[in-house]
Structure formats: structure tokens, C-alpha cells
Scaffold this motif. Sequence first.
Motif, PDB file in Angstrom:
ATOM      1  N   VAL A  12      -9.312 -13.699  42.170  1.00  0.00           N
ATOM      2  CA  VAL A  12      -8.743 -13.337  43.469  1.00  0.00           C
ATOM      3  C   VAL A  12      -8.593 -11.826  43.586  1.00  0.00           C
ATOM      4  CG1 VAL A  12      -6.699 -13.548  44.937  1.00  0.00           C
ATOM      5  CG2 VAL A  12      -7.599 -15.548  43.772  1.00  0.00           C
ATOM      6  N   THR A  13      -8.138 -11.168  42.531  1.00  0.00           N
ATOM      7  CA  THR A  13      -8.003  -9.710  42.548  1.00  0.00           C
ATOM      8  C   THR A  13      -9.363  -9.042  42.715  1.00  0.00           C
ATOM      9  OG1 THR A  13      -6.076  -9.900  41.095  1.00  0.00           O
ATOM     10  CG2 THR A  13      -7.051  -7.734  41.315  1.00  0.00           C
ATOM     11  N   ALA A  14     -10.360  -9.537  42.017  1.00  0.00           N
ATOM     12  CA  ALA A  14     -11.708  -8.982  42.155  1.00  0.00           C
ATOM     13  C   ALA A  14     -12.250  -9.202  43.564  1.00  0.00           C
ATOM     14  CB  ALA A  14     -12.641  -9.608  41.127  1.00  0.00           C
ATOM     15  N   SER A  15     -11.958 -10.362  44.139  1.00  0.00           N
ATOM     16  CA  SER A  15     -12.437 -10.619  45.501  1.00  0.00           C
ATOM     17  C   SER A  15     -11.761  -9.706  46.521  1.00  0.00           C
ATOM     18  CB  SER A  15     -12.247 -12.087  45.868  1.00  0.00           C
ATOM     19  OG  SER A  15     -10.876 -12.398  45.923  1.00  0.00           O
ATOM     20  N   PHE A  42      -4.280  -3.593  57.354  1.00  0.00           N
ATOM     21  CA  PHE A  42      -5.211  -4.379  56.553  1.00  0.00           C
ATOM     22  C   PHE A  42      -5.264  -3.845  55.125  1.00  0.00           C
ATOM     23  CE2 PHE A  42      -9.672  -4.672  55.027  1.00  0.00           C
ATOM     24  CZ  PHE A  42      -9.705  -6.034  54.801  1.00  0.00           C
ATOM     25  N   MET A  43      -5.426  -2.559  54.960  1.00  0.00           N
ATOM     26  CA  MET A  43      -5.510  -1.965  53.626  1.00  0.00           C
ATOM     27  C   MET A  43      -4.187  -2.098  52.868  1.00  0.00           C
ATOM     28  SD  MET A  43      -8.469  -1.009  52.965  1.00  0.00           S
ATOM     29  CE  MET A  43      -9.980  -0.847  53.855  1.00  0.00           C
ATOM     30  N   ALA A  49      -1.074  -7.049  48.002  1.00  0.00           N
ATOM     31  CA  ALA A  49      -1.423  -8.361  47.448  1.00  0.00           C
ATOM     32  C   ALA A  49      -2.019  -8.196  46.051  1.00  0.00           C
ATOM     33  CB  ALA A  49      -2.408  -9.077  48.369  1.00  0.00           C
ATOM     34  N   ALA A  50      -2.896  -7.208  45.871  1.00  0.00           N
ATOM     35  CA  ALA A  50      -3.494  -6.968  44.557  1.00  0.00           C
ATOM     36  C   ALA A  50      -2.429  -6.554  43.542  1.00  0.00           C
ATOM     37  CB  ALA A  50      -4.579  -5.902  44.655  1.00  0.00           C
ATOM     38  N   LEU A  51      -1.490  -5.714  43.951  1.00  0.00           N
ATOM     39  CA  LEU A  51      -0.402  -5.318  43.045  1.00  0.00           C
ATOM     40  C   LEU A  51       0.467  -6.513  42.663  1.00  0.00           C
ATOM     41  CD1 LEU A  51       0.721  -1.900  44.554  1.00  0.00           C
ATOM     42  CD2 LEU A  51      -0.340  -2.285  42.339  1.00  0.00           C
ATOM     43  N   GLY A  52       0.777  -7.364  43.622  1.00  0.00           N
ATOM     44  CA  GLY A  52       1.564  -8.569  43.338  1.00  0.00           C
ATOM     45  C   GLY A  52       0.847  -9.493  42.373  1.00  0.00           C
ATOM     46  N   LEU A  53      -0.454  -9.675  42.579  1.00  0.00           N
ATOM     47  CA  LEU A  53      -1.237 -10.517  41.672  1.00  0.00           C
ATOM     48  C   LEU A  53      -1.295  -9.909  40.277  1.00  0.00           C
ATOM     49  CD1 LEU A  53      -4.163 -11.526  44.026  1.00  0.00           C
ATOM     50  CD2 LEU A  53      -2.332 -12.997  43.191  1.00  0.00           C
ATOM     51  N   PHE A  54      -1.425  -8.592  40.216  1.00  0.00           N
ATOM     52  CA  PHE A  54      -1.452  -7.919  38.912  1.00  0.00           C
ATOM     53  C   PHE A  54      -0.136  -8.121  38.171  1.00  0.00           C
ATOM     54  CE2 PHE A  54      -0.495  -4.096  36.391  1.00  0.00           C
ATOM     55  CZ  PHE A  54      -1.513  -4.184  35.473  1.00  0.00           C
TER      56      PHE A  54
END
Length: 103
Positions: A12-15, A42-43, A49-54
Motif C-alpha cells: 500500500v505504501t509503495a502504491s 491530495f498530496m 497516509a504513508a506516514l501513518g502506514l509507516f
Amino acid sequence: MIKISRRILLAVTASLGVLIILYALVRHYTGIGLGEQAERYFMDIVIFAALGLFMYNRKLAADEKRAKEAAERESRNPPEETAADAPLSGEDLPHWERKEEGD
């Protein structure tokens, strides 16, 4: 309920990264893009979202490490037998459970 694995989080992070790259390429080559304010939102959403997933991935990694260490500790040190777990001798049993010497 589906269990989220670290592999899924990585995908998901890569996507999300691919999404940013594709948007930038589409905007550059076609001129089609969002408005300035919408693009900023959007950015921001994608980055947060990427930080939360990380951070969630790091939590899962720490939990897995703790579980692995606990399992190793358990395998190295088997639980000791306590007095409550030990079988009772004849004198420790109640009188109705004691066996006579002739039995």
C-alpha cells in the motif's frame, strides 16, 4: 476481519508512491491536473497516509520482535513446577482421598 500484514502495508505504501509519480507524469505531459488547492490537499492526504502506514508498520515490527523474544525465552527456560502443580503426597491429601496401606 482481515489481518493486515507487513507485506500488505509495504504494498500500500509503495502504491501511494506510484500514485504520486503517475499523477505528476499525467499533469506534466497532458496538462490535466487538479486545482492548486485540491492538489495540495491530495498530496497532504497521500503523505500523511504513508506516514501513518509507516508508523503502523514499525508498531507491528516491534510487536513481532517482542513475541519472538518471548517465545525464545520460553523455549530456553521451561516453566518451573510450583508447589500447587506438584502431585500431593498421602499426608497432604484430604482423608477421604488417602489410600490405606492395605488398598
